[in-house]
Design a protein around this motif. Structure first.
Motif, PDB file in Angstrom:
ATOM      1  N   GLY A  11       0.861  -1.172  -0.134  1.00  0.00           N
ATOM      2  CA  GLY A  11      -0.206  -0.072   0.034  1.00  0.00           C
ATOM      3  C   GLY A  11       0.742   1.141   0.097  1.00  0.00           C
ATOM      4  N   LEU A  12       0.196   2.224   0.467  1.00  0.00           N
ATOM      5  CA  LEU A  12       0.971   3.628   0.353  1.00  0.00           C
ATOM      6  C   LEU A  12       1.535   3.916   1.805  1.00  0.00           C
ATOM      7  N   ARG A  13       2.617   4.623   1.695  1.00  0.00           N
ATOM      8  CA  ARG A  13       3.102   5.239   3.231  1.00  0.00           C
ATOM      9  C   ARG A  13       2.413   6.462   3.319  1.00  0.00           C
ATOM     10  N   ILE A  14       1.743   6.355   4.743  1.00  0.00           N
ATOM     11  CA  ILE A  14       0.736   7.513   4.910  1.00  0.00           C
ATOM     12  C   ILE A  14       1.058   7.871   6.327  1.00  0.00           C
ATOM     13  N   LEU A  15       1.204   9.284   6.601  1.00  0.00           N
ATOM     14  CA  LEU A  15       1.379   9.969   7.906  1.00  0.00           C
ATOM     15  C   LEU A  15       0.243  10.390   8.420  1.00  0.00           C
ATOM     16  N   ILE A  16      -0.661  10.128   9.278  1.00  0.00           N
ATOM     17  CA  ILE A  16      -1.639  10.694  10.022  1.00  0.00           C
ATOM     18  C   ILE A  16      -1.308  11.559  11.138  1.00  0.00           C
ATOM     19  N   ALA A  64       3.074  19.802  13.459  1.00  0.00           N
ATOM     20  CA  ALA A  64       3.658  21.018  12.510  1.00  0.00           C
ATOM     21  C   ALA A  64       5.176  21.126  12.738  1.00  0.00           C
ATOM     22  N   SER A  65       5.716  20.433  13.449  1.00  0.00           N
ATOM     23  CA  SER A  65       7.227  20.465  13.594  1.00  0.00           C
ATOM     24  C   SER A  65       7.801  19.691  12.464  1.00  0.00           C
ATOM     25  N   PHE A  66       8.721  20.547  11.856  1.00  0.00           N
ATOM     26  CA  PHE A  66       9.572  19.551  10.651  1.00  0.00           C
ATOM     27  C   PHE A  66      10.413  18.684  11.437  1.00  0.00           C
ATOM     28  N   THR A  67      10.997  18.781  12.379  1.00  0.00           N
ATOM     29  CA  THR A  67      11.915  17.749  13.247  1.00  0.00           C
ATOM     30  C   THR A  67      10.989  16.431  13.520  1.00  0.00           C
ATOM     31  N   VAL A  68       9.950  17.038  13.993  1.00  0.00           N
ATOM     32  CA  VAL A  68       8.875  15.509  14.567  1.00  0.00           C
ATOM     33  C   VAL A  68       8.456  14.786  13.226  1.00  0.00           C
ATOM     34  N   GLN A  69       8.234  15.492  12.082  1.00  0.00           N
ATOM     35  CA  GLN A  69       7.853  14.789  10.735  1.00  0.00           C
ATOM     36  C   GLN A  69       9.001  14.099  10.214  1.00  0.00           C
ATOM     37  N   GLN A  70      10.111  14.867  10.429  1.00  0.00           N
ATOM     38  CA  GLN A  70      11.337  13.955  10.173  1.00  0.00           C
ATOM     39  C   GLN A  70      11.393  12.549  10.843  1.00  0.00           C
ATOM     40  N   GLU A  71      11.458  12.685  12.080  1.00  0.00           N
ATOM     41  CA  GLU A  71      11.281  11.577  13.005  1.00  0.00           C
ATOM     42  C   GLU A  71      10.361  10.422  12.336  1.00  0.00           C
ATOM     43  N   ALA A  72       9.300  10.934  12.005  1.00  0.00           N
ATOM     44  CA  ALA A  72       8.178   9.945  11.406  1.00  0.00           C
ATOM     45  C   ALA A  72       8.428   9.651  10.061  1.00  0.00           C
ATOM     46  N   GLY A  73       9.292  10.169   9.549  1.00  0.00           N
ATOM     47  CA  GLY A  73       9.734   9.868   8.233  1.00  0.00           C
ATOM     48  C   GLY A  73       9.062  10.276   7.052  1.00  0.00           C
ATOM     49  N   ILE A  74       8.828  11.543   7.090  1.00  0.00           N
ATOM     50  CA  ILE A  74       8.182  12.321   6.149  1.00  0.00           C
ATOM     51  C   ILE A  74       8.594  12.445   4.889  1.00  0.00           C
ATOM     52  N   GLU A  75      10.094  12.216   4.580  1.00  0.00           N
ATOM     53  CA  GLU A  75      10.779  12.284   3.304  1.00  0.00           C
ATOM     54  C   GLU A  75      10.166  11.138   2.339  1.00  0.00           C
ATOM     55  N   ASP A  76      10.002   9.929   3.260  1.00  0.00           N
ATOM     56  CA  ASP A  76       9.304   8.716   2.468  1.00  0.00           C
ATOM     57  C   ASP A  76       8.025   8.619   2.390  1.00  0.00           C
ATOM     58  N   MET A  77       7.279   9.486   2.685  1.00  0.00           N
ATOM     59  CA  MET A  77       5.721   9.345   2.729  1.00  0.00           C
ATOM     60  C   MET A  77       4.891   9.737   1.226  1.00  0.00           C
ATOM     61  N   CYS A  93       0.613  21.733   9.130  1.00  0.00           N
ATOM     62  CA  CYS A  93       1.333  20.537   9.119  1.00  0.00           C
ATOM     63  C   CYS A  93       1.478  20.173   7.739  1.00  0.00           C
ATOM     64  N   CYS A  94       0.439  20.455   6.881  1.00  0.00           N
ATOM     65  CA  CYS A  94       0.413  20.141   5.619  1.00  0.00           C
ATOM     66  C   CYS A  94       1.446  21.068   4.787  1.00  0.00           C
ATOM     67  N   THR A  95       1.611  22.232   5.022  1.00  0.00           N
ATOM     68  CA  THR A  95       2.201  23.322   4.604  1.00  0.00           C
ATOM     69  C   THR A  95       4.099  22.766   4.715  1.00  0.00           C
ATOM     70  N   VAL A  96       4.225  22.470   6.056  1.00  0.00           N
ATOM     71  CA  VAL A  96       5.425  22.035   6.423  1.00  0.00           C
ATOM     72  C   VAL A  96       5.680  20.637   5.519  1.00  0.00           C
ATOM     73  N   ALA A  97       4.954  19.784   5.340  1.00  0.00           N
ATOM     74  CA  ALA A  97       5.212  18.717   4.733  1.00  0.00           C
ATOM     75  C   ALA A  97       5.491  18.874   3.087  1.00  0.00           C
ATOM     76  N   LYS A  98       4.637  19.669   2.553  1.00  0.00           N
ATOM     77  CA  LYS A  98       4.705  19.996   1.301  1.00  0.00           C
ATOM     78  C   LYS A  98       5.933  20.813   0.916  1.00  0.00           C
ATOM     79  N   LYS A  99       6.209  21.691   1.806  1.00  0.00           N
ATOM     80  CA  LYS A  99       7.617  22.524   1.577  1.00  0.00           C
ATOM     81  C   LYS A  99       8.936  21.409   1.587  1.00  0.00           C
ATOM     82  N   ALA A 100       8.792  20.393   2.309  1.00  0.00           N
ATOM     83  CA  ALA A 100       9.960  19.712   2.372  1.00  0.00           C
ATOM     84  C   ALA A 100      10.003  18.225   1.649  1.00  0.00           C
TER      85      ALA A 100
END
Length: 462
Positions: A11-16, A64-77, A93-100
């Motif tokens: 399936g997809l890799r999804i961050l909730i 909304a923290s990029f550091t927390v999103q990185q810990e969750a693996g946002i680059e691979d989502m 949250c979405c804006t930070v993820a979309k920028k990165a």
């Protein structure tokens, strides 16, 4: 961090972000469908609870923290879904993820202040979807009040077709009638697609015999649905007035739609300041400052005479008690909104009339997007509804290119069991297909099935 990262799935890799009512509903369905889920929430207990229940990874922190999103693996989502209680936090949250990253993003935004700007916000922030559960719940409630004989009314193909649920009363013309025989007694252009009887759900054939007490879902255009209801003796006139208990976001959205449809609206709201705001936003409505659970006040404001009654307090138990009270002392059409309670079997036995679950409406819209994103390019999931406690799915596909499901007559295709092709929308016309019809590129087609997890049209093939 809690839990063990599950092995990679197909399936997809999804961050909730957010483990509230909607977040948990999404986690349950998306893990069931084989997606790789990671969740973020500020509350460590919520993370622990969801990690114990489902095969997910949890990260405790500010989504909304990029550091927390990185810990969750946002680059691979592949996708981030932000469904916290705060609209602003969800958008951030979405804006930070979309920028990165290049992942898609979905945000829940409920505040009426943002509603007029939703398309602008979505386009400027590059979001895939902005979902407003209170607005969608209000739309569903309004559709029911426009056709008060129905228990549920859901729309497809931009409202060109509807799926309507109702209960067959004793002595009705349909009682003891086989489906293939309906056309001999009633002129209609609808298709009965699902029946619930004594807890069992059936995708019926023409030989299926209906009975009083059956909960029946059928599909047709709005005009055809209304005509069918008239022919079987059901009320098809929209209500003239409604009483809403609670001036919540959903109450405001519902009142706005009903007023536009020419329906008189009375709202009873306990908070005086909120009443002042509502009176300015809804000058055509009657706003009463008072306790909507006060029996004397309800009687004074005409609950016995009102044609429809919708409790929209923030407390499920209050909504249920108010519905049961209204059914006891009036003939009003009642609609009950339930946010949290999950005792489906108990709720079904209470005879609450029409029941609306905003968390499921939100989840279905998001799951439809996820399935479309996961599918191949021959078709897309456009709309998804779960029916009969998620035992049946109604799915609308848009056919983008030729496939094994196009170019052949339906009678020549090997279709899965427990499945019906219910309607086709083609070149501005909606019709119920026969075995002689073929599906074509550009069609919108809706199927009803007891199978789960269809991502593309070819999934209907055996």
């Amino acid at each position: 961090m809690f839990g063990i990262k599950p092995p990679a799935k197909q399936g997809l890799r999804i961050l909730i972000v957010g483990c509230g009512k909607v977040g948990n509903t999404l986690i349950a369905q998306l893990t069931k469908e084989g997606h790789d889920i990671t969740v973020i929430d500020k509350n460590p207990q919520k993370i622990q609870d969801v990690s114990n229940l489902y095969d997910v990874m949890g990260v405790c922190g500010n989504g909304a923290s990029f550091t927390v999103q990185q810990e969750a693996g946002i680059e691979d989502m592949d996708l981030i879904i932000a469904v916290t209680e705060s609209d602003e936090l969800n958008l951030l949250c979405c804006t930070v993820a979309k920028k990165a990253t290049n992942c898609s993003a979905i945000a829940r935004v409920r505040t009426p202040d943002y509603n007029k700007d939703i398309n602008f916000i979505r386009e400027q922030l590059g979001l895939a979807i902005i979902i407003n559960p209170e607005l969608e719940a209000a739309k569903e409630i309004a559709r029911i009040l426009y056709l008060p004989g129905a228990l549920e009314v859901n729309s497809f193909t931009h409202s060109h077709a509807e799926i309507v649920k109702f209960k067959i009363p004793e002595g009705n013309i349909l009682d003891q009638m086989k489906i293939w025989n309906i056309g001999k007694h009633i002129k209609h252009n609808i298709l009965i697609c699902a029946v619930e009887r004594e807890g069992e759900v059936y995708i019926p054939s023409g030989n299926f015999q209906l009975a009083s007490g059956d909960i029946v879902s059928f599909v047709g255009t709005q005009k055809a649905c209304e005509q069918f209801f008239r022919d079987i003796g059901f009320d098809t006139h929209k209500v003239n007035d409604t009483m809403i208990i609670g001036g919540s976001k959903a109450g405001y959205y519902l009142a706005s739609q009903l007023i536009q449809a020419g329906i008189k609206v009375k709202i009873i709201e306990n908070d005086y300041k909120h009443c002042e705001i509502l009176s300015k936003l809804l000058p055509e409505a009657i706003i009463i400052n008072g306790d909507g659970t006060d029996e004397d006040l309800l009687l004074e404001e005409g609950i016995k005479e009102v044609e429809s009654f919708v409790p929209l307090t923030g407390i499920d138990e209050e909504n249920i008690i108010l519905t049961l009270y209204a059914k006891q002392i009036s003939n009003a059409k009642v609609v009950t909104k339930i946010n949290r309670i999950t005792f489906d079997t108990v709720i079904d036995k209470l005879d609450l009339g029409s029941v609306v679950y905003p968390k499921f409406i939100t989840a279905e819209a998001i799951i439809a997007y996820v399935r479309a994103k996961q599918a191949s390019a021959d078709s897309n999931v456009e709309t998804l509804y779960h029916m009969f406690d998620s035992r049946v799915e109604a799915i609308e596909f848009l056919i983008d290119k030729e496939s094994e499901a196009t170019g052949k007559t339906l009678m020549d295709m090997q279709l899965k069991d427990n499945l019906l092709v219910c309607f086709v929308r083609r070149k501005g016309k909606t019709f119920i297909p026969t075995g002689q019809d073929c599906l074509q590129v550009g069609d919108r087609v809706m199927i009803v099935t007891k199978h789960s997890g269809f991502n593309e049209l070819t999934d209907i093939l055996a």
